[in-house]
Scaffold this motif. Structure first.
Motif, PDB file in Angstrom:
ATOM      1  N   ASP A  97      51.533  92.299  88.006  1.00  0.00           N
ATOM      2  CA  ASP A  97      50.637  92.255  89.161  1.00  0.00           C
ATOM      3  C   ASP A  97      51.410  92.089  90.470  1.00  0.00           C
ATOM      4  O   ASP A  97      51.038  92.675  91.490  1.00  0.00           O
ATOM      5  N   LEU A  98      52.474  91.288  90.452  1.00  0.00           N
ATOM      6  CA  LEU A  98      53.311  91.131  91.648  1.00  0.00           C
ATOM      7  C   LEU A  98      53.932  92.468  92.029  1.00  0.00           C
ATOM      8  O   LEU A  98      53.899  92.861  93.200  1.00  0.00           O
ATOM      9  N   MET A  99      54.476  93.171  91.063  1.00  0.00           N
ATOM     10  CA  MET A  99      55.094  94.472  91.340  1.00  0.00           C
ATOM     11  C   MET A  99      54.059  95.447  91.916  1.00  0.00           C
ATOM     12  O   MET A  99      54.336  96.163  92.867  1.00  0.00           O
ATOM     13  N   ARG A 100      52.874  95.451  91.342  1.00  0.00           N
ATOM     14  CA  ARG A 100      51.821  96.333  91.822  1.00  0.00           C
ATOM     15  C   ARG A 100      51.409  95.974  93.257  1.00  0.00           C
ATOM     16  O   ARG A 100      51.198  96.839  94.095  1.00  0.00           O
ATOM     17  N   GLU A 101      51.327  94.690  93.537  1.00  0.00           N
ATOM     18  CA  GLU A 101      50.900  94.224  94.856  1.00  0.00           C
ATOM     19  C   GLU A 101      51.946  94.514  95.938  1.00  0.00           C
ATOM     20  O   GLU A 101      51.603  94.863  97.064  1.00  0.00           O
ATOM     21  N   VAL A 102      53.217  94.370  95.607  1.00  0.00           N
ATOM     22  CA  VAL A 102      54.286  94.471  96.602  1.00  0.00           C
ATOM     23  C   VAL A 102      54.818  95.899  96.748  1.00  0.00           C
ATOM     24  O   VAL A 102      55.301  96.274  97.809  1.00  0.00           O
ATOM     25  N   SER A 103      54.707  96.690  95.710  1.00  0.00           N
ATOM     26  CA  SER A 103      55.254  98.052  95.752  1.00  0.00           C
ATOM     27  C   SER A 103      54.594  98.878  96.849  1.00  0.00           C
ATOM     28  O   SER A 103      53.395  98.797  97.080  1.00  0.00           O
ATOM     29  N   HIS A 104      55.428  99.653  97.513  1.00  0.00           N
ATOM     30  CA  HIS A 104      54.976 100.528  98.590  1.00  0.00           C
ATOM     31  C   HIS A 104      56.044 101.611  98.749  1.00  0.00           C
ATOM     32  O   HIS A 104      57.232 101.337  98.573  1.00  0.00           O
ATOM     33  N   PRO A 105      55.646 102.829  99.106  1.00  0.00           N
ATOM     34  CA  PRO A 105      56.638 103.909  99.232  1.00  0.00           C
ATOM     35  C   PRO A 105      57.741 103.637 100.261  1.00  0.00           C
ATOM     36  O   PRO A 105      58.820 104.216 100.172  1.00  0.00           O
ATOM     37  N   SER A 106      57.492 102.753 101.220  1.00  0.00           N
ATOM     38  CA  SER A 106      58.474 102.534 102.284  1.00  0.00           C
ATOM     39  C   SER A 106      59.528 101.483 101.935  1.00  0.00           C
ATOM     40  O   SER A 106      60.432 101.254 102.735  1.00  0.00           O
ATOM     41  N   VAL A 107      59.414 100.832 100.769  1.00  0.00           N
ATOM     42  CA  VAL A 107      60.351  99.764 100.400  1.00  0.00           C
ATOM     43  C   VAL A 107      60.729  99.869  98.928  1.00  0.00           C
ATOM     44  O   VAL A 107      60.061 100.539  98.145  1.00  0.00           O
ATOM     45  N   GLU A 108      61.800  99.164  98.573  1.00  0.00           N
ATOM     46  CA  GLU A 108      62.192  98.996  97.174  1.00  0.00           C
ATOM     47  C   GLU A 108      61.960  97.539  96.807  1.00  0.00           C
ATOM     48  O   GLU A 108      62.212  96.645  97.614  1.00  0.00           O
ATOM     49  N   VAL A 109      61.488  97.295  95.589  1.00  0.00           N
ATOM     50  CA  VAL A 109      61.160  95.944  95.147  1.00  0.00           C
ATOM     51  C   VAL A 109      62.000  95.603  93.924  1.00  0.00           C
ATOM     52  O   VAL A 109      62.172  96.428  93.032  1.00  0.00           O
ATOM     53  N   GLY A 110      62.514  94.375  93.906  1.00  0.00           N
ATOM     54  CA  GLY A 110      63.238  93.881  92.752  1.00  0.00           C
ATOM     55  C   GLY A 110      62.652  92.562  92.299  1.00  0.00           C
ATOM     56  O   GLY A 110      62.189  91.765  93.123  1.00  0.00           O
ATOM     57  N   VAL A 111      62.647  92.342  90.996  1.00  0.00           N
ATOM     58  CA  VAL A 111      62.133  91.096  90.427  1.00  0.00           C
ATOM     59  C   VAL A 111      63.217  90.489  89.562  1.00  0.00           C
ATOM     60  O   VAL A 111      63.893  91.190  88.805  1.00  0.00           O
ATOM     61  N   GLU A 112      63.384  89.188  89.696  1.00  0.00           N
ATOM     62  CA  GLU A 112      64.367  88.451  88.900  1.00  0.00           C
ATOM     63  C   GLU A 112      63.609  87.494  87.989  1.00  0.00           C
ATOM     64  O   GLU A 112      62.699  86.789  88.438  1.00  0.00           O
ATOM     65  N   THR A 113      63.989  87.471  86.710  1.00  0.00           N
ATOM     66  CA  THR A 113      63.385  86.544  85.756  1.00  0.00           C
ATOM     67  C   THR A 113      64.475  85.706  85.096  1.00  0.00           C
ATOM     68  O   THR A 113      65.642  86.096  85.084  1.00  0.00           O
ATOM     69  N   THR A 114      64.065  84.582  84.534  1.00  0.00           N
ATOM     70  CA  THR A 114      64.992  83.761  83.770  1.00  0.00           C
ATOM     71  C   THR A 114      65.210  84.412  82.407  1.00  0.00           C
ATOM     72  O   THR A 114      64.536  85.395  82.058  1.00  0.00           O
ATOM     73  N   ASP A 115      66.116  83.868  81.614  1.00  0.00           N
ATOM     74  CA  ASP A 115      66.353  84.383  80.267  1.00  0.00           C
ATOM     75  C   ASP A 115      65.100  84.300  79.409  1.00  0.00           C
ATOM     76  O   ASP A 115      64.936  85.059  78.450  1.00  0.00           O
ATOM     77  N   ASP A 116      64.203  83.371  79.741  1.00  0.00           N
ATOM     78  CA  ASP A 116      62.956  83.197  78.994  1.00  0.00           C
ATOM     79  C   ASP A 116      61.831  84.079  79.515  1.00  0.00           C
ATOM     80  O   ASP A 116      60.684  83.943  79.080  1.00  0.00           O
ATOM     81  N   GLY A 117      62.115  84.948  80.476  1.00  0.00           N
ATOM     82  CA  GLY A 117      61.108  85.849  81.006  1.00  0.00           C
ATOM     83  C   GLY A 117      60.221  85.257  82.080  1.00  0.00           C
ATOM     84  O   GLY A 117      59.210  85.843  82.457  1.00  0.00           O
ATOM     85  N   VAL A 118      60.617  84.092  82.610  1.00  0.00           N
ATOM     86  CA  VAL A 118      59.834  83.441  83.664  1.00  0.00           C
ATOM     87  C   VAL A 118      60.211  84.052  85.014  1.00  0.00           C
ATOM     88  O   VAL A 118      61.393  84.208  85.321  1.00  0.00           O
TER      89      VAL A 118
END
Length: 180
Positions: A97-118
């Motif tokens: 949901d975060l990726m869907r909310e933040v994604s936009h054609p004018s920017v690139e989005v990256g997400v970082e998670t812990t080893d446990d997927g948090v």
């Protein structure tokens, strides 16, 4: 533009013209064998970084939000454990949901998670090609607005999804708009 010092001087001028303040110099540091340096800029309660390398033909405008650090600053003793207590599917849904909310054609989005997927953090980025003859303050301002707007959407989404935080109080413009 070949001289990185000249490029950073130009960026400092753009920052001034767009009501930003250079708060600190970043680097130089070596990442993936490349020298990276940059500026941390504050504007209207938000921070963004402009990063560059003598080895790259562009600069990177980056807005980052560290969820775990913000939760820790808000008094959550072990934020990763608190978030990990959610069902695994709930965490995957939060990231999706975060990726869907933040994604936009004018920017690139990256997400970082812990080893446990948090979910740990996210970034919103846009490349700046200062060497292009048509690049100017308007392009810089457009990039800043795009990156900060999408970053703000991400923060607000997390606040609602996790039912924490809130808007800063009136007149509290100097405070970082995190979860505090």
């Amino acid at each position: 533009m070949t001289d990185i010092e000249d490029a950073f001087d130009e960026i400092r001028e753009y920052v001034k013209m767009t009501d930003g303040t250079v708060e600190k110099e970043i680097g130089p540091e070596i990442r993936d064998g490349k020298e990276i340096r940059g500026l941390r800029v504050g504007r209207a309660g938000y921070h963004y970084d402009v990063l560059g390398s003598p080895d790259a033909d562009y600069f990177l405008l980056r807005f980052g939000f560290n969820l775990l650090e913000n939760l820790r600053n808000s008094g959550v003793e072990n934020p990763a454990a608190a978030l990990a207590s959610q069902e695994g599917d709930d965490m995957k849904r939060l990231v999706f949901d975060l990726m869907r909310e933040v994604s936009h054609p004018s920017v690139e989005v990256g997400v970082e998670t812990t080893d446990d997927g948090v979910l740990a953090a996210f970034t919103v980025e846009r490349k700046l090609f200062l060497h292009e003859p048509s690049f100017g303050v308007r392009d810089f301002e457009e990039a800043v607005r795009a990156v900060v707007a999408q970053g703000d959407r991400g923060i607000k989404h997390l606040q609602l999804a996790l039912e924490i935080g809130g808007e800063p109080e009136a007149g509290d413009e100097d405070r970082d708009r995190g979860f505090r």
